[in-house]
Design an enzyme around this catalytic site. Structure first.
Site, PDB file in Angstrom:
ATOM      1  N   ASP A  77      12.039  63.792  53.178  1.00 32.83           N
ATOM      2  CA  ASP A  77      11.952  63.687  54.628  1.00 32.83           C
ATOM      3  C   ASP A  77      10.548  63.206  55.002  1.00 32.83           C
ATOM      4  OD1 ASP A  77      13.442  64.606  57.255  1.00 32.83           O
ATOM      5  OD2 ASP A  77      11.336  65.195  57.460  1.00 32.83           O
ATOM      6  N   ILE A  78      10.461  62.262  55.939  1.00 31.17           N
ATOM      7  CA  ILE A  78       9.165  61.759  56.392  1.00 31.17           C
ATOM      8  C   ILE A  78       8.533  62.785  57.318  1.00 31.17           C
ATOM      9  CG2 ILE A  78       7.981  59.910  57.645  1.00 31.17           C
ATOM     10  CD1 ILE A  78      10.341  58.076  56.817  1.00 31.17           C
ATOM     11  N   GLU A 118      15.324  59.803  59.228  1.00 31.70           N
ATOM     12  CA  GLU A 118      14.205  59.637  58.299  1.00 31.70           C
ATOM     13  C   GLU A 118      14.395  60.430  57.024  1.00 31.70           C
ATOM     14  OE1 GLU A 118      13.060  63.239  60.811  1.00 31.70           O
ATOM     15  OE2 GLU A 118      14.297  61.446  60.969  1.00 31.70           O
TER      16      GLU A 118
END
Length: 328
Positions: A192-193, A235
């Site tokens: 996950d960003i 994301e």
């Protein structure tokens, strides 16, 4: 007066010249005896130039051993033989007569060989019919190409080029079942960003898309072809490292984390940096379902988030807490 035999000969010649099919008559040694107008037009060789010559001496593209084996039933069993373009696009490499805009490089052909019996019933000659099926072949190839493109579009995320969530899930479910049967070791990874909403709010959604695409490229370069990577949503990414223990997966995902951290994205005069948080879970028995396995990787991801982000955490199956954690 013109004899009936002469009339018959002229009639046969007119027929051989008018049909839009190649006609070649050969003996058992593939020595040419009949060569019609179709063959002359496309091969550029007149009947007088080919008569009495072996087919293979005139056309290098024909595999002699292969054609002789194909023709055996014609002579030995007195049965016709069919060669369709799907098996072999052409027998004679003739240029196509289609417009220059056509994507055909040569004439696609269907070929029929059938026996010619002598009065005593023996078969010493065969007749070969060569059909131009370029239009049909191109039409079928276009449909197949379109189907391939549609299938690709249905499987791949348009932004990243990775598998989309639906197809990734299908492949993941199959891999999970395979792992159960074979008891192989693979590791599920969720990525996950970090602070992605802030990137979007600060630099805009186009910048956010660039960050997502950049991370996708980092993932693709860091994993093997046998691994399974997909954009899980927004994301978030999901990866299955096949035949990889959690320890080995930790090394791979730590490399992804470090590469992402080092990236600098230029967008409209801004230099954008980002980091990722990652969670890992090694497959084990008895995990009840593929989603239960992925949920463990997701829980490890939340561990990374809750521990300060920009790190990799590994889910421990015995006491359900992280046992490995790396921080940049």
């Amino acid at each position: 007066m013109i004899s009936d035999e002469l009339i018959s000969m002229h009639w046969q010649q007119d027929l051989l010249s008018s049909v839009e099919v190649g006609i070649v008559v050969m003996d058992k040694d593939f020595t040419i005896e009949v060569w019609n107008q179709f063959m002359e037009n496309h091969a550029g060789l007149r009947p007088s130039q080919v008569s009495g010559k072996k087919l293979f001496s005139l056309f290098d593209e024909i595999d002699e051993q292969w054609l002789r084996s194909k023709a055996e039933p014609v002579f030995n069993l007195k049965t016709p033989v069919f060669i369709i373009w799907e098996q072999r696009p052409y027998l004679f490499r003739f240029s196509t007569s289609r417009p220059i805009t056509s994507d055909a490089l040569y004439m696609f052909q269907n070929v029929t060989m059938f026996p010619l019996s002598s009065p005593d019933g023996t078969v010493n000659k065969l007749c070969m019919l060569v059909y131009d099926v370029t239009d049909q072949a191109l039409s079928k190839l276009r449909v197949e190409r379109l189907n391939d493109e549609l299938q690709h579009m249905s499987r791949v995320d348009g932004l990243t080029g990775l598998f989309n969530r639906r197809y990734w899930q299908e492949r993941f479910d199959s891999l999970f079942k395979l792992s159960q049967r074979r008891e192989t070791v693979s590791t599920a990874c969720m990525l996950d960003i970090d602070h992605f909403k802030k990137i979007n709010d600060t630099y805009g959604h186009q910048a956010g898309d660039l960050v997502i695409k950049t991370l996708a490229r980092v993932i693709q370069k860091s994993i093997r072809e046998t691994d399974l990577a997909g954009r899980y949503g927004g994301e978030e990414f999901a990866v299955i490292l096949v035949d990889s223990t959690a320890s080995n997966a930790l090394k791979v995902t730590e490399r992804i984390r470090r590469l992402a951290e080092a990236m600098v994205i230029d967008h409209e005069g801004h230099q954008i940096r980002f980091t990722v948080s990652i969670g890992l879970s090694e497959f084990r028995k008895p995990v009840n379902s593929s989603m239960a396995w992925l949920e463990e990787a997701d829980q490890a991801l939340y561990m990374s988030k809750n521990s300060g982000r920009n790190r990799v955490s590994v889910w421990h199956h015995e006491n359900e807490k992280q046992i490995g954690q790396l921080q940049g």
